[in-house]
Design a protein around this motif. Structure first.
Motif, PDB file in Angstrom:
ATOM      1  N   LEU A   1       0.824  -1.208   0.000  1.00 15.42           N
ATOM      2  CA  LEU A   1       0.000   0.000   0.000  1.00 15.42           C
ATOM      3  C   LEU A   1       0.862   1.263   0.000  1.00 15.42           C
ATOM      4  O   LEU A   1       0.561   2.231  -0.679  1.00 15.42           O
ATOM      5  CB  LEU A   1      -0.921   0.026   1.219  1.00 15.42           C
ATOM      6  N   TRP A   2       1.911   1.227   0.814  1.00 13.12           N
ATOM      7  CA  TRP A   2       2.817   2.372   0.874  1.00 13.12           C
ATOM      8  C   TRP A   2       4.121   1.934   1.517  1.00 13.12           C
ATOM      9  O   TRP A   2       4.200   0.849   2.083  1.00 13.12           O
ATOM     10  CB  TRP A   2       2.214   3.561   1.628  1.00 13.12           C
TER      11      TRP A   2
ATOM     12  N   GLU B   1       2.958   6.583  -1.121  1.00  8.89           N
ATOM     13  CA  GLU B   1       1.961   5.598  -1.567  1.00  8.89           C
ATOM     14  C   GLU B   1       2.506   4.855  -2.782  1.00  8.89           C
ATOM     15  O   GLU B   1       3.271   5.414  -3.571  1.00  8.89           O
ATOM     16  CB  GLU B   1       0.621   6.270  -1.899  1.00  8.89           C
TER      17      GLU B   1
ATOM     18  N   LEU C   1       0.788   3.062  -5.607  1.00  9.23           N
ATOM     19  CA  LEU C   1      -0.391   2.636  -6.380  1.00  9.23           C
ATOM     20  C   LEU C   1       0.036   1.637  -7.447  1.00  9.23           C
ATOM     21  O   LEU C   1       1.167   1.685  -7.923  1.00  9.23           O
ATOM     22  CB  LEU C   1      -1.058   3.850  -7.039  1.00  9.23           C
TER      23      LEU C   1
ATOM     24  N   ALA D   1      -0.884   1.432 -13.781  1.00  7.30           N
ATOM     25  CA  ALA D   1      -2.175   1.608 -14.457  1.00  7.30           C
ATOM     26  C   ALA D   1      -2.141   0.960 -15.832  1.00  7.30           C
ATOM     27  O   ALA D   1      -2.275   1.619 -16.866  1.00  7.30           O
ATOM     28  CB  ALA D   1      -2.500   3.097 -14.561  1.00  7.30           C
TER      29      ALA D   1
ATOM     30  N   ASP E   1     -11.051   3.310  -2.391  1.00  7.41           N
ATOM     31  CA  ASP E   1      -9.770   2.639  -2.290  1.00  7.41           C
ATOM     32  C   ASP E   1      -9.027   2.886  -3.604  1.00  7.41           C
ATOM     33  O   ASP E   1      -9.428   2.371  -4.644  1.00  7.41           O
ATOM     34  CB  ASP E   1     -10.029   1.142  -2.075  1.00  7.41           C
ATOM     35  N   PRO E   2      -7.967   3.688  -3.603  1.00 12.44           N
ATOM     36  CA  PRO E   2      -7.335   4.069  -4.874  1.00 12.44           C
ATOM     37  C   PRO E   2      -6.651   2.898  -5.583  1.00 12.44           C
ATOM     38  O   PRO E   2      -6.437   2.957  -6.787  1.00 12.44           O
ATOM     39  CB  PRO E   2      -6.328   5.145  -4.472  1.00 12.44           C
ATOM     40  N   TYR E   3      -6.330   1.849  -4.834  1.00 18.53           N
ATOM     41  CA  TYR E   3      -5.676   0.678  -5.438  1.00 18.53           C
ATOM     42  C   TYR E   3      -6.696  -0.076  -6.296  1.00 18.53           C
ATOM     43  O   TYR E   3      -6.444  -0.419  -7.445  1.00 18.53           O
ATOM     44  CB  TYR E   3      -5.080  -0.224  -4.346  1.00 18.53           C
TER      45      TYR E   3
ATOM     46  N   ALA F   1      -9.551   1.209  -7.318  1.00 17.26           N
ATOM     47  CA  ALA F   1     -10.068   2.126  -8.345  1.00 17.26           C
ATOM     48  C   ALA F   1      -9.138   2.186  -9.559  1.00 17.26           C
ATOM     49  O   ALA F   1      -9.603   2.243 -10.705  1.00 17.26           O
ATOM     50  CB  ALA F   1     -10.255   3.523  -7.751  1.00 17.26           C
ATOM     51  N   THR F   2      -7.829   2.157  -9.325  1.00 22.27           N
ATOM     52  CA  THR F   2      -6.873   2.201 -10.433  1.00 22.27           C
ATOM     53  C   THR F   2      -7.048   0.983 -11.335  1.00 22.27           C
ATOM     54  O   THR F   2      -7.109   1.099 -12.567  1.00 22.27           O
ATOM     55  CB  THR F   2      -5.421   2.236  -9.891  1.00 22.27           C
TER      56      THR F   2
ATOM     57  N   HIS G   1       4.243  -1.289   3.959  1.00 24.92           N
ATOM     58  CA  HIS G   1       2.960  -1.580   4.575  1.00 24.92           C
ATOM     59  C   HIS G   1       2.137  -2.345   3.540  1.00 24.92           C
ATOM     60  O   HIS G   1       1.846  -1.825   2.464  1.00 24.92           O
ATOM     61  CB  HIS G   1       2.266  -0.278   4.983  1.00 24.92           C
TER      62      HIS G   1
END
Lengths: 387, 283
Positions: free
Chosen positions: A92-93, A105, A107, A110, A154-156, A158-159, A304
């Motif tokens: 996560l980061w 972070e 991510l 993409a 959750d940007p992970y 969502a990406t 993390h």
């Protein structure tokens, strides 16, 4: 939706794979691996499980030859779309403690991914998970959406979601453990896909359901479908629905389960449940995960990470040196009441899409429909209290 | 892709530093923290009853209630008991040390619903941090609330923390503090018995007010049921609940309590919302 359905000859299936590749997608599809169908990279039609069918029963999954050359008769394997959006394990980061402490972070890349062979239940499962991980989903009840805590994106997830192209396959066969018709999620994919295929005698009926799907159609060697092909597809899908022998009765299910939290059936199922968590791993909607830190040997940096967790794991309910749910009875009850009842309170939808994977992949063949039916048959029954 | 890049990442901690560490009692300490980034610090707001996720570098995160005053959001106090790996590590931090902080999360105490009414604040054991935030909030704004009674129970007199502050509360206008220990010692000047028994000494007028409590679930249930018997309305009784938490944003599933996520729907709930399930063991 296209005004006109088209046909793609089975012999031309490579054109679909190549068109997706040409648009930059990493193309994944069903492949036979170690006795089951999983999603993996495919480059040509021969990679697909041609002429294979799955014989599924509670606690049993076997691949067999069908005697025909169809590509998608296998129905499904243990995997849904879940791992392509909500990764089984990911970073996560990171944090660096060298000099000024800094958090960064991480991510996911993409990269566009296309999955060929997503079933109606898989897509329905993805749409259920959207409600957990994406804010702004209009289908969430206003109370929850505007509620105290709100919905966090959750940007992970969502990406990956933004970069996923879905080629659905409408089921023309059902496995013995399937019950999507009774959960109103299949066997026909209804929304959330880019292209949908229905496998016919020599062709696929192809329908687009997004701008990206329409664009892809232009690159395929298609011919217009006549009314006969459309009705053949509709009949085949309907036949798959009718062939389903399992059916979940969801009538008043929230009250049924929550009025029977001390029903003796929970003890009965606990005698058969190994608490292995297989059901939660194969479930397209289960979203539990745990977070841990992996620290470098010199302690200067740390990652993390999160990985799928299961409410069947003893430590899932850890609090102050003990577990809230030490008994298997309590953990199975947690899973089933959440899946079928409290999910509705949380997200306005059942957490079950009727894929039947939890039945097939349960080592002891526990069938959640039977468990619900047993409680429904003797509502109000009370277990003897623990000594 | 670009749309996602602009979403605030709810998983990512902010760098914070320890301004001060105060010893409160045996293995209990308060960390006063400050966000290091000026913009983040200026934007930070919280409500009593909300919590932060504190990250000890290399060890992990824990959910910790905020005990300081929301009108001074640049200094954020957390009272912590060193019981696990992360909290024992947090105990070793000194002024100037860095850690991670993300928050605030959850729904805090019903400040508006309680305004103008009597307040009954009940704590048991170490559950005093969330209620302490509310006691301080009300005492700082004494005119906005009616009479205030604090019922505070501990197992052993040595477990009592915040003794100086409790002295101050006793001297506040229209404020009563009832202390009790399960077992007394020769030096103990408070009551001996369970916190439920202190309700007998609460002015009946308070039962028309609002109750807020935190502590072990069996204690909260017993107190809440006793308050109902004494005529308090179901919707005027509030509890701060606790469960295992990893994400704090309703994604990880650990804190679920029936259909509620304690992290984002709570941790404060009205008794009406949780009464039925609190009666079920193992939920």
């Amino acid at each position: 939706m296209t005004a006109q359905s088209r046909l793609l000859a089975r012999a031309d299936f490579n054109a679909l794979i190549h068109a997706l590749e040409a648009q930059g997608y990493r193309v994944l599809g069903p492949r036979e691996r170690a006795g089951a169908i999983v999603f993996d990279e495919i480059t040509r039609a021969e990679d697909l499980p041609v002429g294979r069918v799955s014989a599924q029963q509670p606690g049993s999954y076997r691949l067999e030859d069908s005697g025909n050359g169809r590509f998608f008769d296998y129905v499904h394997g243990p995997e849904s779309l879940k791992r392509f959006l909500f990764a089984p394990e990911e970073r996560l980061w990171t944090v660096s403690a060298e000099g000024t402490v800094s958090f960064k972070e991480t991510l996911p890349e993409a990269r566009p991914v296309a999955v060929i062979g997503a079933r109606a239940c898989d897509i329905a499962g993805m749409q259920v998970q959207d409600r957990t991980f994406l804010a702004g989903n209009e289908k969430i009840p206003p109370l929850l959406k505007g509620g105290h805590g709100g919905i966090y994106t959750d940007p992970y997830y969502a990406t990956r979601r933004e970069n996923l192209f879905i080629v659905a396959v409408n089921c023309t066969r059902s496995a013995a453990t399937c019950f999507c018709a009774s959960m109103d999620t299949g066997p026909r994919a209804r929304a959330g896909y880019d292209l949908a295929l229905t496998e016919l005698e020599d062709d696929f009926l192809v329908e687009a359901n997004s701008t990206a799907g329409e664009a892809l159609l232009a690159a395929l060697p298609l011919r217009n479908a006549d009314a006969g092909a459309e009705s053949a597809a509709a009949e085949a899908i309907e036949a798959a629905a009718v062939s389903q022998t399992r059916r979940m009765d969801t009538t008043g299910i929230q009250a049924l389960l929550f009025d029977n939290l001390e029903h003796p059936r929970w003890d009965d199922v606990a005698e058969r449940c190994l608490s292995c968590g297989n059901c939660t791993m194969v479930c397209p909607t289960c979203f539990c995960h745990s977070e841990t830190d992996v620290t470098s040997l010199d302690g200067a940096t740390s990652e993390h990470r999160r990985q799928w967790d299961s409410c069947f794991a003893l430590d899932h309910s850890y609090l102050h040196g003990a577990q809230i749910r030490p008994q298997i009875r309590q953990r199975y009850r947690q899973w089933l009441t959440h899946k079928l009842a409290s999910w509705i309170e949380q997200f306005g939808t059942s957490g079950c899409v009727g894929c039947g994977r939890c039945i097939t992949w349960c080592p002891t063949g526990i069938d959640l429909i039977e468990e619900v039916n047993a409680i429904r048959a003797t509502p109000g029954a009370q277990r003897a209290a623990d000594i | 892709m670009n749309a996602v890049a602009h979403i605030l990442n709810p998983y990512l901690p902010q760098r914070a530093e320890v301004v001060e560490r105060v010893e409160e009692g045996r293995d209990i300490f308060t960390l006063r923290l400050r966000l290091c980034d000026e913009t983040a610090r200026a934007a930070y707001r919280f409500q009593p009853g909300q919590f932060n996720m504190l990250y000890l570098i290399g060890a992990g995160e824990v959910a910790i209630s905020i005990v300081s005053d929301p009108d001074n959001p640049e200094l954020i106090d957390h009272t912590i008991r060193a019981v696990g790996r992360v909290t024992q590590g947090l105990q070793q931090l000194k002024a100037g040390d860095a850690l991670g902080l993300r928050g605030p999360f959850g729904r805090g105490w019903p400040l508006e619903a309680a305004r103008g009414r009597g307040l009954l604040l009940i704590t048991g054991g170490l559950g005093c941090a969330p209620t302490t935030s509310m006691i301080h909030y009300a005492l700082q704004r004494r005119a906005q609330y009616g009479p205030l009674t604090v019922c505070h129970g501990v197992k052993h007199p040595d477990d009592l923390i915040y003794t100086d502050r409790i002295q101050t509360w006793c001297g506040a206008p229209d404020t009563q503090v009832l202390l009790t220990a399960d077992k007394g010692t020769p030096e103990w000047r408070g009551r001996v018995g369970l916190v439920t028994q202190t309700l007998d000494d609460v002015e009946p007028e308070l039962f028309k007010g609002v109750a807020m409590m935190c502590g072990p679930e069996p204690m909260m249930r017993a107190v809440a049921e006793s308050l109902l018997q004494r005529g308090m309305a179901l919707n005027d009784i509030y509890l701060s609940l606790e469960r295992n938490m990893h994400c704090a944003v309703g994604h990880c599933g650990h804190c679920m309590f029936g259909g509620k996520f304690i992290c984002k729907d709570g941790p404060v709930f009205s008794y009406a919302e949780v009464r039925t399930l609190l009666a079920v063991k193992g939920f």
